[in-house]
Design a protein around this motif. Sequence first.
Motif, PDB file in Angstrom:
ATOM      1  N   VAL A   1      -3.904   0.718  -2.708  1.00  0.00           N
ATOM      2  CA  VAL A   1      -3.555  -0.649  -2.329  1.00  0.00           C
ATOM      3  C   VAL A   1      -3.205  -1.392  -3.612  1.00  0.00           C
ATOM      4  O   VAL A   1      -4.080  -1.764  -4.392  1.00  0.00           O
TER       5      VAL A   1
ATOM      6  N   THR B   1       0.839  -1.189   0.000  1.00  0.00           N
ATOM      7  CA  THR B   1       0.000   0.000   0.000  1.00  0.00           C
ATOM      8  C   THR B   1       0.876   1.242   0.000  1.00  0.00           C
ATOM      9  O   THR B   1       1.875   1.309   0.721  1.00  0.00           O
TER      10      THR B   1
ATOM     11  N   ALA C   1      -3.429  13.700   8.381  1.00  0.00           N
ATOM     12  CA  ALA C   1      -3.629  14.220   7.025  1.00  0.00           C
ATOM     13  C   ALA C   1      -2.318  14.457   6.285  1.00  0.00           C
ATOM     14  O   ALA C   1      -2.257  14.341   5.064  1.00  0.00           O
ATOM     15  N   ASP C   2      -1.261  14.768   7.024  1.00  0.00           N
ATOM     16  CA  ASP C   2      -0.014  15.139   6.350  1.00  0.00           C
ATOM     17  C   ASP C   2       1.071  14.091   6.540  1.00  0.00           C
ATOM     18  O   ASP C   2       2.251  14.382   6.385  1.00  0.00           O
ATOM     19  N   GLU C   3       0.675  12.877   6.839  1.00  0.00           N
ATOM     20  CA  GLU C   3       1.604  11.877   7.325  1.00  0.00           C
ATOM     21  C   GLU C   3       1.693  10.715   6.337  1.00  0.00           C
ATOM     22  O   GLU C   3       0.672  10.240   5.831  1.00  0.00           O
ATOM     23  N   ASP C   4       2.904  10.245   6.119  1.00  0.00           N
ATOM     24  CA  ASP C   4       3.091   9.031   5.348  1.00  0.00           C
ATOM     25  C   ASP C   4       2.663   7.828   6.203  1.00  0.00           C
ATOM     26  O   ASP C   4       2.584   7.915   7.426  1.00  0.00           O
ATOM     27  N   LEU C   5       2.421   6.707   5.531  1.00  0.00           N
ATOM     28  CA  LEU C   5       2.001   5.521   6.271  1.00  0.00           C
ATOM     29  C   LEU C   5       3.091   5.044   7.217  1.00  0.00           C
ATOM     30  O   LEU C   5       2.827   4.687   8.375  1.00  0.00           O
TER      31      LEU C   5
ATOM     32  N   THR D   1      -2.705  -4.774   4.059  1.00  0.00           N
ATOM     33  CA  THR D   1      -3.796  -3.830   4.269  1.00  0.00           C
ATOM     34  C   THR D   1      -5.120  -4.578   4.316  1.00  0.00           C
ATOM     35  O   THR D   1      -5.347  -5.488   3.514  1.00  0.00           O
TER      36      THR D   1
ATOM     37  N   VAL E   1      -3.844  -0.202   7.397  1.00  0.00           N
ATOM     38  CA  VAL E   1      -2.556  -0.627   6.844  1.00  0.00           C
ATOM     39  C   VAL E   1      -1.740  -1.189   8.003  1.00  0.00           C
ATOM     40  O   VAL E   1      -1.216  -0.433   8.825  1.00  0.00           O
TER      41      VAL E   1
ATOM     42  N   GLN F   1       5.995  -2.594   6.467  1.00  0.00           N
ATOM     43  CA  GLN F   1       4.572  -2.730   6.160  1.00  0.00           C
ATOM     44  C   GLN F   1       4.223  -4.201   6.017  1.00  0.00           C
ATOM     45  O   GLN F   1       5.000  -4.989   5.464  1.00  0.00           O
TER      46      GLN F   1
ATOM     47  N   ARG G   1      -5.555  13.469  -1.116  1.00  0.00           N
ATOM     48  CA  ARG G   1      -4.916  12.391  -0.369  1.00  0.00           C
ATOM     49  C   ARG G   1      -5.468  11.052  -0.839  1.00  0.00           C
ATOM     50  O   ARG G   1      -6.619  10.700  -0.558  1.00  0.00           O
TER      51      ARG G   1
ATOM     52  N   GLY H   1       0.987   5.391   0.300  1.00  0.00           N
ATOM     53  CA  GLY H   1       0.165   6.447   0.858  1.00  0.00           C
ATOM     54  C   GLY H   1       0.900   7.741   1.112  1.00  0.00           C
ATOM     55  O   GLY H   1       0.523   8.501   2.005  1.00  0.00           O
ATOM     56  N   ASP H   2       1.937   8.003   0.356  1.00  0.00           N
ATOM     57  CA  ASP H   2       2.624   9.273   0.542  1.00  0.00           C
ATOM     58  C   ASP H   2       1.634  10.422   0.352  1.00  0.00           C
ATOM     59  O   ASP H   2       0.838  10.413  -0.581  1.00  0.00           O
ATOM     60  N   PRO H   3       1.668  11.404   1.245  1.00  0.00           N
ATOM     61  CA  PRO H   3       0.677  12.489   1.153  1.00  0.00           C
ATOM     62  C   PRO H   3       0.719  13.225  -0.180  1.00  0.00           C
ATOM     63  O   PRO H   3      -0.278  13.816  -0.592  1.00  0.00           O
TER      64      PRO H   3
ATOM     65  N   VAL I   1      -4.748   6.930  -0.978  1.00  0.00           N
ATOM     66  CA  VAL I   1      -3.998   5.745  -0.561  1.00  0.00           C
ATOM     67  C   VAL I   1      -4.318   4.640  -1.547  1.00  0.00           C
ATOM     68  O   VAL I   1      -5.482   4.326  -1.785  1.00  0.00           O
TER      69      VAL I   1
ATOM     70  N   VAL J   1      -8.477   5.882   7.254  1.00  0.00           N
ATOM     71  CA  VAL J   1      -7.293   5.037   7.105  1.00  0.00           C
ATOM     72  C   VAL J   1      -6.549   5.004   8.432  1.00  0.00           C
ATOM     73  O   VAL J   1      -6.239   6.038   9.012  1.00  0.00           O
TER      74      VAL J   1
END
Lengths: 252, 252
Positions: free
Chosen positions: A106, A91, B52-56, B91, B106, B88, A102, A93-95, A104, B13
Amino acid sequence: MPYDPSAFPPFAVTVDLVVLTVRRHALCALAVRRGEPPFQGRWALPGGFVRADEDLAQAAARELAEETALRAHDQTVPAPDNGAHLEQLATYGDPKRDPRMRVVSVAHLALAPDLPAPRAGGDASYARWAPVDELLQQSGYGRDEEPVAPLAFDHAQILADGVERARSKIEYSSLATAFCPTEFTVGELRRVYEAVWGVALDPRNFHRKVTGTPGFLVPTGGTTTRQGGRPAQLFRAGGATLLNPPMLRPEV
Amino acid sequence: MPYDPSAFPPFAVTVDLVVLTVRRHALCALAVRRGEPPFQGRWALPGGFVRADEDLAQAAARELAEETALRAHDQTVPAPDNGAHLEQLATYGDPKRDPRMRVVSVAHLALAPDLPAPRAGGDASYARWAPVDELLQQSGYGRDEEPVAPLAFDHAQILADGVERARSKIEYSSLATAFCPTEFTVGELRRVYEAVWGVALDPRNFHRKVTGTPGFLVPTGGTTTRQGGRPAQLFRAGGATLLNPPMLRPEV
DNA sequence: GATCATAGTCGTCTGCCTGACGATAAACAC
DNA sequence: GTGTTTATCGTCAGGCAGACGACTATGATC
């Protein structure tokens, strides 16, 4: 961590597909041309939004069917019919991976036997099978000297991860048979390994190895000469999914 | 597939963590007790919303730090300091996996050396290390005859997938060292393998194997007798991440 | 201090698998 | 028929893993 509906940011969730096959001794992936911004005109992996009532695997199977008319076969089981193998890959999910919002994604990995030309949604130039080497060499040139732009979004990374998954997974599982038609010869299976790994394998040792691994291949009784030369026995994928001991990928 | 913002359903998410360690010869996972419905009072995997501004990966590292005070170490690299390995896992997005709304989780897998008691958010009974066998036996009974309810949501499935990933990954990578402190003995590493795989390994063959694999272990020069018996050499994890040939997991 | 229990470390041997070939077999193209 | 291509069977040597014997160095117990 309260689940207050106002406390979490909304995401769009998509599935992207790495659909691999072996054509003309080369590992190829399905690519579609983007018809709208961003990355308009660039090649990308097929994919789309997950629907509200849909599981991730269902969404991937649906997208796969829409693009290739392949019935998705549930993961971990080697496909007995002409359905493709389908499994979740990873997956992403980089912002900033999608400039608009945004998202994400899979990613799923599908392995399919060589197919006729991809079925497009009525548009002939919409989708194609492209050698992964060509898709992954950033801004390089393809076989016919046509400049190749990098894949849209982070799809080059996704494709590279999918290829690496396939390369390592055929080592210790019977997944290479997913690249073959229902009935196939040992030589055809060997050419799959050679295409995916990009190496040459000794036909004699390969034959001894795969026919000696219990549950990997079951002879159907028939033979074929479609590859030329002496007629070869036809096999079908056996029930075994895990190969023990594994196939050994030759030295780097 | 237009990206019309009104055309896709919104998802929440989250990241969920499978944090594994080896304690007292048993593979254990970090579990937290849920303080609110649904599944109130039941054990669950730690996790939370992605911001909101965060990578997984950032979200997973943040959650790990909040629960254990472990610095997350970036994936694929074995942890040189006391940071945990984090990667990771998979998911999970079944439409009904959370009864309140559509949540895609995830899952990440973290491997950590044996730690002091988990740090709770001020609440002592909030989090604990539990043997995975205990967490995974549905409605079974734990060591002290206390009935154990199944994990909340689909966390039993996630935990099982994480354990299986760890079991197979220590075969062909040096990841088992992530369960050990910075300096460790061959015997301690062997007990990690024995706990994760649930088998007994021959100490002599194990010693020959791991000391003979180039790049796996580097001696520090020191010795220790903390396990009793003859003093053992201390080692540190070498640079190699892939073991070739792999460790062989004994027969099922 | 002698003895025992515990762990660690070094060797040996045997069987199996793999890689590197040689040799033969069965089709097709000319 | 001759040559080419592919499939299939055999042989042989090297390497690694499992089984297990032997020895070493510490702490615990009497």
